[in-house]
Enzyme design. Sequence first.
Site, mmCIF file in Angstrom:
data_model
loop_
_atom_site.group_PDB
_atom_site.id
_atom_site.type_symbol
_atom_site.label_atom_id
_atom_site.label_comp_id
_atom_site.label_asym_id
_atom_site.label_seq_id
_atom_site.Cartn_x
_atom_site.Cartn_y
_atom_site.Cartn_z
ATOM 1 N N ASN A 8 0.871 -1.177 0.000
ATOM 2 C CA ASN A 8 0.000 0.000 0.000
ATOM 3 C C ASN A 8 0.906 1.225 0.000
ATOM 4 O O ASN A 8 1.480 1.570 1.033
ATOM 5 C CB ASN A 8 -0.881 -0.041 1.265
ATOM 6 C CG ASN A 8 -1.663 1.243 1.477
ATOM 7 O OD1 ASN A 8 -1.761 2.080 0.582
ATOM 8 N ND2 ASN A 8 -2.222 1.408 2.672
ATOM 9 N N HIS A 88 -9.446 1.263 5.213
ATOM 10 C CA HIS A 88 -8.150 1.461 5.880
ATOM 11 C C HIS A 88 -8.350 2.433 7.047
ATOM 12 O O HIS A 88 -9.167 3.364 6.953
ATOM 13 C CB HIS A 88 -7.140 2.016 4.878
ATOM 14 C CG HIS A 88 -5.747 2.034 5.422
ATOM 15 N ND1 HIS A 88 -5.323 2.999 6.289
ATOM 16 C CD2 HIS A 88 -4.710 1.180 5.264
ATOM 17 C CE1 HIS A 88 -4.059 2.749 6.641
ATOM 18 N NE2 HIS A 88 -3.664 1.644 6.020
ATOM 19 N N GLU A 90 -6.720 4.874 8.027
ATOM 20 C CA GLU A 90 -6.524 6.290 7.694
ATOM 21 C C GLU A 90 -7.794 6.874 7.076
ATOM 22 O O GLU A 90 -8.122 8.035 7.293
ATOM 23 C CB GLU A 90 -5.300 6.443 6.761
ATOM 24 C CG GLU A 90 -4.006 6.238 7.553
ATOM 25 C CD GLU A 90 -2.835 5.707 6.758
ATOM 26 O OE1 GLU A 90 -2.868 5.715 5.517
ATOM 27 O OE2 GLU A 90 -1.864 5.256 7.401
ATOM 28 N N GLY A 164 2.493 2.461 10.687
ATOM 29 C CA GLY A 164 3.418 3.585 10.506
ATOM 30 C C GLY A 164 4.208 3.948 11.748
ATOM 31 O O GLY A 164 4.835 5.005 11.789
ATOM 32 N N SER A 202 3.520 -2.018 10.351
ATOM 33 C CA SER A 202 4.970 -2.080 10.550
ATOM 34 C C SER A 202 5.593 -3.425 10.185
ATOM 35 O O SER A 202 6.540 -3.876 10.845
ATOM 36 C CB SER A 202 5.323 -1.677 11.991
ATOM 37 O OG SER A 202 4.929 -0.347 12.242
#
Length: 241
Positions: A8, A88, A90, A164, A202
């Site tokens: 992604n 997602h 986000e 992230g 991660s």
Amino acid sequence: MKKLIAGNWKMNGNGDTAEAFDNDMEEVLNKYSHVEWLICPPFPYIASLSNLQRGAQDCSAYDRGAYTGEVSAAMLADMGCTYCIVGHSERRTLHMEDNKLVRNKVKQLLSHNIRPIICVGETLEEREAGQAYEVVSRQILESLSDNITSENAVLAYEPVWAIGTGKAATLCDVTKMHGMIRDLLKSSLATAAKMRILYGGSVKPSNAAELLNADNVDGALIGSASLLHEDFIAIGKAVEI
Ligand code: PGA
């Protein structure tokens, strides 16, 4: 089914980097075909991929019409996309997307034979309050449409606190949650009992072998480590044959 190694790229890269990445992957795709490779670039660069399988990062919940800025599932199918990420964290956080909207996007994708990669995951506060499983199971039950099968969609468990941050969930957390998701699918959505469950958050070359070879982990959704082809390849190579 092969494990899915999905990148992604989020809002990163450009036409040149996408083309270079795609060229660098050509040999790898034949050599390491024990996994399924996929890249989801930003919309404008989807067409820059010719060797890699094409995916998108989002799609509209509507079929067509006056929805400025939206991209429909039909358009993604036209671009040769075989997968599309939906829900997602986000998008759930920054664009206020809820389970109902995600479910409508899933329906759109399925009607155009694109496999949705449906993201679910709890926040740190929810985990600390002991609500991780409750949150994830609600997201799954409310986001999946009735015509979901084990083959036509994929789930991605992505704990929000691991995205992230460089701090992946532990193997213990991952196997526990994936086991619970598998049980939920078996008991509530029998047609989707064998659906692939990816882990995301991660994932990097140093933790890929441990996470990707664990029980009920059927692949990975990779953000920052998918921007460097060496790292992306190393993650796929970590999957045991
Ligand atoms: P990350 O992102 O690998 O950079 O943590 C994962 C994701 O957002 O899908």
